[in-house]
Design a protein around this motif. Structure first.
Motif, PDB file in Angstrom:
ATOM      1  N   CYS A 220       0.561  -5.442   5.595  1.00  0.00           N
ATOM      2  CA  CYS A 220       1.017  -4.558   6.735  1.00  0.00           C
ATOM      3  C   CYS A 220       0.814  -5.234   7.959  1.00  0.00           C
ATOM      4  O   CYS A 220      -0.379  -6.071   8.096  1.00  0.00           O
ATOM      5  N   ARG A 221       1.733  -5.177   8.719  1.00  0.00           N
ATOM      6  CA  ARG A 221       1.706  -5.743  10.337  1.00  0.00           C
ATOM      7  C   ARG A 221       0.431  -5.108  11.044  1.00  0.00           C
ATOM      8  O   ARG A 221      -0.163  -5.806  11.705  1.00  0.00           O
ATOM      9  N   GLN A 222       0.122  -3.669  10.760  1.00  0.00           N
ATOM     10  CA  GLN A 222      -1.142  -3.169  11.158  1.00  0.00           C
ATOM     11  C   GLN A 222      -1.725  -2.319  10.237  1.00  0.00           C
ATOM     12  O   GLN A 222      -0.915  -1.528   9.406  1.00  0.00           O
ATOM     13  N   PRO A 223      -2.935  -1.991  10.205  1.00  0.00           N
ATOM     14  CA  PRO A 223      -3.396  -1.353   9.367  1.00  0.00           C
ATOM     15  C   PRO A 223      -2.957   0.185   9.401  1.00  0.00           C
ATOM     16  O   PRO A 223      -2.710   0.741  10.594  1.00  0.00           O
ATOM     17  N   ILE A 224      -2.801   0.777   8.323  1.00  0.00           N
ATOM     18  CA  ILE A 224      -2.130   2.061   8.043  1.00  0.00           C
ATOM     19  C   ILE A 224      -3.219   2.902   7.669  1.00  0.00           C
ATOM     20  O   ILE A 224      -3.573   2.690   6.296  1.00  0.00           O
ATOM     21  N   GLU A 225      -3.732   4.125   8.397  1.00  0.00           N
ATOM     22  CA  GLU A 225      -4.479   5.137   7.696  1.00  0.00           C
ATOM     23  C   GLU A 225      -3.823   5.657   6.681  1.00  0.00           C
ATOM     24  O   GLU A 225      -2.848   6.658   7.080  1.00  0.00           O
ATOM     25  N   ALA A 226      -4.209   5.893   5.543  1.00  0.00           N
ATOM     26  CA  ALA A 226      -3.493   6.359   4.521  1.00  0.00           C
ATOM     27  C   ALA A 226      -4.196   6.664   2.714  1.00  0.00           C
ATOM     28  O   ALA A 226      -5.431   6.115   2.758  1.00  0.00           O
ATOM     29  N   ARG A 227      -3.878   7.740   2.481  1.00  0.00           N
ATOM     30  CA  ARG A 227      -4.294   7.865   1.192  1.00  0.00           C
ATOM     31  C   ARG A 227      -3.348   7.734  -0.093  1.00  0.00           C
ATOM     32  O   ARG A 227      -3.888   7.502  -0.929  1.00  0.00           O
ATOM     33  N   TYR A 228      -2.115   7.586   0.415  1.00  0.00           N
ATOM     34  CA  TYR A 228      -0.946   7.570  -0.649  1.00  0.00           C
ATOM     35  C   TYR A 228      -0.416   6.069  -0.389  1.00  0.00           C
ATOM     36  O   TYR A 228      -0.138   5.829   1.009  1.00  0.00           O
ATOM     37  N   VAL A 229      -0.181   5.136  -1.308  1.00  0.00           N
ATOM     38  CA  VAL A 229       0.662   4.206  -1.243  1.00  0.00           C
ATOM     39  C   VAL A 229       1.836   4.304  -2.207  1.00  0.00           C
ATOM     40  O   VAL A 229       1.539   4.613  -3.668  1.00  0.00           O
ATOM     41  N   LYS A 230       3.057   3.850  -1.615  1.00  0.00           N
ATOM     42  CA  LYS A 230       4.205   4.074  -2.406  1.00  0.00           C
ATOM     43  C   LYS A 230       5.001   2.736  -2.354  1.00  0.00           C
ATOM     44  O   LYS A 230       5.231   2.097  -1.454  1.00  0.00           O
ATOM     45  N   LEU A 231       5.592   2.503  -3.748  1.00  0.00           N
ATOM     46  CA  LEU A 231       6.525   1.303  -3.760  1.00  0.00           C
ATOM     47  C   LEU A 231       7.883   1.957  -4.360  1.00  0.00           C
ATOM     48  O   LEU A 231       7.831   2.813  -5.191  1.00  0.00           O
ATOM     49  N   GLN A 232       9.007   1.556  -3.559  1.00  0.00           N
ATOM     50  CA  GLN A 232      10.203   1.994  -3.893  1.00  0.00           C
ATOM     51  C   GLN A 232      11.246   0.858  -3.720  1.00  0.00           C
ATOM     52  O   GLN A 232      11.308   0.275  -3.042  1.00  0.00           O
ATOM     53  N   ILE A 233      12.149   0.808  -4.979  1.00  0.00           N
ATOM     54  CA  ILE A 233      13.139   0.107  -4.677  1.00  0.00           C
ATOM     55  C   ILE A 233      14.386   0.566  -3.968  1.00  0.00           C
ATOM     56  O   ILE A 233      14.824   2.025  -4.498  1.00  0.00           O
ATOM     57  N   MET A 234      14.969  -0.017  -2.964  1.00  0.00           N
ATOM     58  CA  MET A 234      15.852   0.681  -2.151  1.00  0.00           C
ATOM     59  C   MET A 234      17.474   0.560  -2.671  1.00  0.00           C
ATOM     60  O   MET A 234      18.234   1.235  -1.885  1.00  0.00           O
ATOM     61  N   GLU A 235      17.571   0.058  -3.807  1.00  0.00           N
ATOM     62  CA  GLU A 235      18.901   0.025  -4.332  1.00  0.00           C
ATOM     63  C   GLU A 235      19.285   1.384  -5.004  1.00  0.00           C
ATOM     64  O   GLU A 235      18.602   1.966  -5.671  1.00  0.00           O
TER      65      GLU A 235
END
Length: 252
Positions: A220-235
């Motif tokens: 990440c360019r900047q730290p993100i305060e997060a509880r969830y992380v998501k991966l998605q193919i944009m096709e």
């Protein structure tokens, strides 16, 4: 300030002066030609007309010589500008490479925040989402399969996978271990993070395509305060479009 900008600031007065000389010389040439024409109109064979023509010719030749000198200088300045532009481009590429190297050498947290955590995916074909957080690179998650036709497998449009870290962390890095086979299906991948699945921010994007078993590191360019992380193919095209992951690791 780039070298090109420095060159312009130092030589601005010279460029303006050269431009003024060119304009002045052009006007002088026109005036000399007019004087020459007027002299011709006063009658052929007149000694004064001959003198005017001779002087005008000399003036024109002198002006042409000066103009050629100015043109040579302008050509030299243009060549120097092109060289500076190329050097500036090379320097920018080096700066970008250094920034990426700096990001890659940052010290990240040592504990995988996603290990054995709750997860989900847009659809499932035989292999469940938790195969990507079980610590075993020989297993993998797999999104839905919708059919087979004309020799082509059909998956789903924009398949995704997510993990619930259980608490809020400052997510900075996501490591994706690609499946050991059919690895070329991993491409055009968005990695997002957020405090809820409905409020995600982009961490990084992977263009791909990946190879079998490849480790893809996304920072990440900047730290993100997060509880969830998501991966998605944009096709959006579902043809042979699957998201299958051997492992996903998340770090602060």
């Amino acid at each position: 300030m780039s070298r090109l900008q420095t060159f312009w600031s130092r030589n601005r007065a010279l460029v303006y002066t050269v431009s003024g000389l060119i304009l002045g010389y052009s006007i002088a040439i026109v005036m000399s030609y007019l004087l020459f024409s007027i002299g011709q109109e006063k009658g052929r064979g007149n000694i004064q007309n001959f003198t005017v023509r001779s002087q005008a010719t000399e003036n024109v030749l002198d002006l042409l010589k000066e103009f050629n000198k100015v043109q040579e200088r302008m050509d030299a300045l243009q060549r120097e500008t092109v060289v500076l532009q190329k050097e500036n481009s090379v320097l920018q590429e080096r700066i970008d490479a250094l920034e990426k190297a700096q990001i890659a050498t940052k010290e990240f947290g040592r504990f995988d925040l996603a290990y054995k955590k709750n997860c989900g995916q847009s659809s499932t074909y035989r292999e469940a989402c938790n195969n990507a957080v079980d610590g075993n690179l020989e297993t993998f998650s797999h999104t839905g399969h919708t059919g087979f036709s004309n020799g082509v497998n059909n998956g789903t449009s924009k398949p995704y996978w997510w993990v619930d870290l259980g608490n809020t962390y400052k997510v900075r890095r996501v490591d994706v271990y690609n499946r050991l086979s059919s690895g070329n299906r991993l491409y055009n991948l968005d990695v997002t993070a957020g405090k809820s699945l409905s409020g995600m921010s982009l961490c990084d994007h992977y263009k791909g395509r990946a190879s079998n078993g490849e480790l893809v590191i996304l920072v990440c360019r900047q730290p993100i305060e997060a509880r969830y992380v998501k991966l998605q193919i944009m096709e959006a095209n579902s043809t042979d479009n699957y998201l299958h992951l051997a492992a996903v690791e998340v770090y602060e």
